[in-house]
Design an enzyme around this catalytic site. Structure first.
Site, PDB file in Angstrom:
ATOM      1  N   HIS A 186     -68.167 -11.097 -43.499  1.00  0.00           N
ATOM      2  CA  HIS A 186     -69.223 -10.082 -42.757  1.00  0.00           C
ATOM      3  C   HIS A 186     -70.910 -10.684 -42.634  1.00  0.00           C
ATOM      4  O   HIS A 186     -71.678 -11.146 -41.995  1.00  0.00           O
ATOM      5  CB  HIS A 186     -69.257  -9.083 -43.625  1.00  0.00           C
ATOM      6  CG  HIS A 186     -68.037  -7.725 -43.867  1.00  0.00           C
ATOM      7  ND1 HIS A 186     -67.727  -7.651 -45.188  1.00  0.00           N
ATOM      8  CD2 HIS A 186     -67.583  -7.777 -43.135  1.00  0.00           C
ATOM      9  CE1 HIS A 186     -67.014  -7.105 -44.740  1.00  0.00           C
ATOM     10  NE2 HIS A 186     -66.726  -6.770 -43.210  1.00  0.00           N
TER      11      HIS A 186
ATOM     12  N   LYS B 239     -62.318   7.723 -46.730  1.00  0.00           N
ATOM     13  CA  LYS B 239     -61.992   6.884 -47.334  1.00  0.00           C
ATOM     14  C   LYS B 239     -61.588   6.113 -49.059  1.00  0.00           C
ATOM     15  O   LYS B 239     -61.435   5.215 -48.954  1.00  0.00           O
ATOM     16  CB  LYS B 239     -62.527   6.013 -46.723  1.00  0.00           C
ATOM     17  CG  LYS B 239     -61.988   5.558 -44.869  1.00  0.00           C
ATOM     18  CD  LYS B 239     -62.508   4.050 -44.940  1.00  0.00           C
ATOM     19  CE  LYS B 239     -61.869   3.567 -43.442  1.00  0.00           C
ATOM     20  NZ  LYS B 239     -62.763   2.630 -42.895  1.00  0.00           N
TER      21      LYS B 239
ATOM     22  N   ARG C 244     -60.840 -11.443 -36.194  1.00  0.00           N
ATOM     23  CA  ARG C 244     -60.610 -12.280 -37.066  1.00  0.00           C
ATOM     24  C   ARG C 244     -59.068 -12.426 -36.874  1.00  0.00           C
ATOM     25  O   ARG C 244     -59.245 -14.181 -36.542  1.00  0.00           O
ATOM     26  CB  ARG C 244     -60.094 -11.972 -38.508  1.00  0.00           C
ATOM     27  CG  ARG C 244     -61.876 -11.459 -39.330  1.00  0.00           C
ATOM     28  CD  ARG C 244     -60.897 -10.913 -40.702  1.00  0.00           C
ATOM     29  NE  ARG C 244     -60.800  -9.358 -40.430  1.00  0.00           N
ATOM     30  CZ  ARG C 244     -60.269  -8.624 -41.143  1.00  0.00           C
ATOM     31  NH1 ARG C 244     -60.283  -8.364 -42.716  1.00  0.00           N
ATOM     32  NH2 ARG C 244     -59.652  -7.549 -40.658  1.00  0.00           N
TER      33      ARG C 244
ATOM     34  N   SER D 217     -62.581  -6.930 -47.430  1.00  0.00           N
ATOM     35  CA  SER D 217     -62.831  -6.899 -48.646  1.00  0.00           C
ATOM     36  C   SER D 217     -61.867  -6.240 -49.093  1.00  0.00           C
ATOM     37  O   SER D 217     -61.592  -6.309 -50.674  1.00  0.00           O
ATOM     38  CB  SER D 217     -63.984  -5.263 -48.406  1.00  0.00           C
ATOM     39  OG  SER D 217     -65.171  -5.808 -47.152  1.00  0.00           O
TER      40      SER D 217
HETATM   41  O1  PNS Z   1     -65.328  -1.714 -41.369  1.00  0.00           O
HETATM   42  P1  PNS Z   1     -64.516  -0.807 -41.155  1.00  0.00           P
HETATM   43  O2  PNS Z   1     -63.882   0.192 -41.782  1.00  0.00           O
HETATM   44  O3  PNS Z   1     -63.629  -1.384 -40.114  1.00  0.00           O
HETATM   45  O4  PNS Z   1     -65.362  -0.341 -39.627  1.00  0.00           O
HETATM   46  C1  PNS Z   1     -64.976   1.081 -39.043  1.00  0.00           C
HETATM   47  C2  PNS Z   1     -66.602   1.770 -38.644  1.00  0.00           C
HETATM   48  C3  PNS Z   1     -66.777   1.911 -39.505  1.00  0.00           C
HETATM   49  C4  PNS Z   1     -66.942   0.770 -36.916  1.00  0.00           C
HETATM   50  C5  PNS Z   1     -65.836   3.345 -37.591  1.00  0.00           C
HETATM   51  O5  PNS Z   1     -64.434   3.804 -38.297  1.00  0.00           O
HETATM   52  C6  PNS Z   1     -67.019   3.792 -37.392  1.00  0.00           C
HETATM   53  O6  PNS Z   1     -67.901   3.457 -36.388  1.00  0.00           O
HETATM   54  N1  PNS Z   1     -66.922   5.235 -37.566  1.00  0.00           N
HETATM   55  C7  PNS Z   1     -67.815   6.361 -37.212  1.00  0.00           C
HETATM   56  C8  PNS Z   1     -67.034   7.218 -36.594  1.00  0.00           C
HETATM   57  C9  PNS Z   1     -66.773   6.831 -34.619  1.00  0.00           C
HETATM   58  O7  PNS Z   1     -68.220   6.600 -34.432  1.00  0.00           O
HETATM   59  N2  PNS Z   1     -66.485   7.450 -34.302  1.00  0.00           N
HETATM   60  C10 PNS Z   1     -66.000   7.003 -32.642  1.00  0.00           C
HETATM   61  C11 PNS Z   1     -65.564   5.104 -33.010  1.00  0.00           C
HETATM   62  S1  PNS Z   1     -63.829   5.217 -33.072  1.00  0.00           S
END
Ligand code: PNS
Length: 175
Positions: free
Chosen positions: A26, A50, A99, A137
């Site tokens: 990150h 989560k 990745r 992570s």
């Molecule tokens: O590190 P991660 O868990 O892959 O990140 C995921 C994240 C936070 C980018 C995604 O879950 C997110 O944007 N959540 C917010 C809810 C949202 O906007 N959902 C609609 C788009 S899919």
């Protein structure tokens, strides 16, 4: 337009994720992003469903500590829609790290959904250095719990916080 009136627009991007915890992969994406953007806002998802190891406040505080003194990087927790958070924070670009091919399907779906929700927000995919392409992570937590070495995988501040967290959660572990 005369030069005196021309104020260059600040290029700002949001870099969202769970960051439970932030890894060197990150950090690498943030540093690469800063070559393109003037400012990066690291957006930490606050999602108790989560069941994260670290609270959103702890995750934000680790990121702030790692980038302390760097005015071009900030961190905030968010909940709700990412596109709403980006808009509220004057960012029109979302950065996501890719990745491996296996990341693609989920990322593609998310980027297209965000585009549908707000066509003004663009998603920019960036590749971390090859040495972080295996890093997540989830793996960091697993390696730590099994007594493996986290050298080069996470910033020192994160390793220290993992040690503290597991000491509190499992005092019998000799950490
Ligand atoms: O590190 P991660 O868990 O892959 O990140 C995921 C994240 C936070 C980018 C995604 O879950 C997110 O944007 N959540 C917010 C809810 C949202 O906007 N959902 C609609 C788009 S899919």
């Amino acid at each position: 337009m005369s030069e005196a009136n021309h104020q260059p627009k600040m290029r700002k991007a949001v870099y969202p994720g769970s960051f439970d915890p932030i890894t060197n992969g990150h950090v690498d994406i943030i540093k690469r992003g800063l070559k393109i953007f003037d400012r990066i806002l690291v957006a930490v998802l606050e999602n108790p469903k989560k069941k994260p190891l670290f609270s959103a406040e702890e995750r934000v505080s680790m990121i702030k500590e790692i980038f302390a003194g760097q005015k071009n990087t900030e961190a905030k927790a968010f909940h709700g829609l990412l596109v709403e958070f980006a808009k509220k924070n004057d960012a029109k670009v979302v950065i996501r790290g890719l990745r491996a091919i296996s990341d693609f399907e989920y990322e593609f779906q998310m980027a297209l959904m965000n585009m549908k929700l707000d066509p003004e927000i663009e998603t920019l995919f960036m590749m971390p250095n090859l040495s972080y392409s295996f890093l997540s992570s989830k793996m960091v937590k697993e390696i730590f719990m099994l007594g493996g070495c986290l050298k080069d995988l996470v910033p020192d501040q994160v390793e220290k916080k993992l040690r503290e967290k597991f000491k509190n959660k499992h005092p019998s572990l000799n950490l």
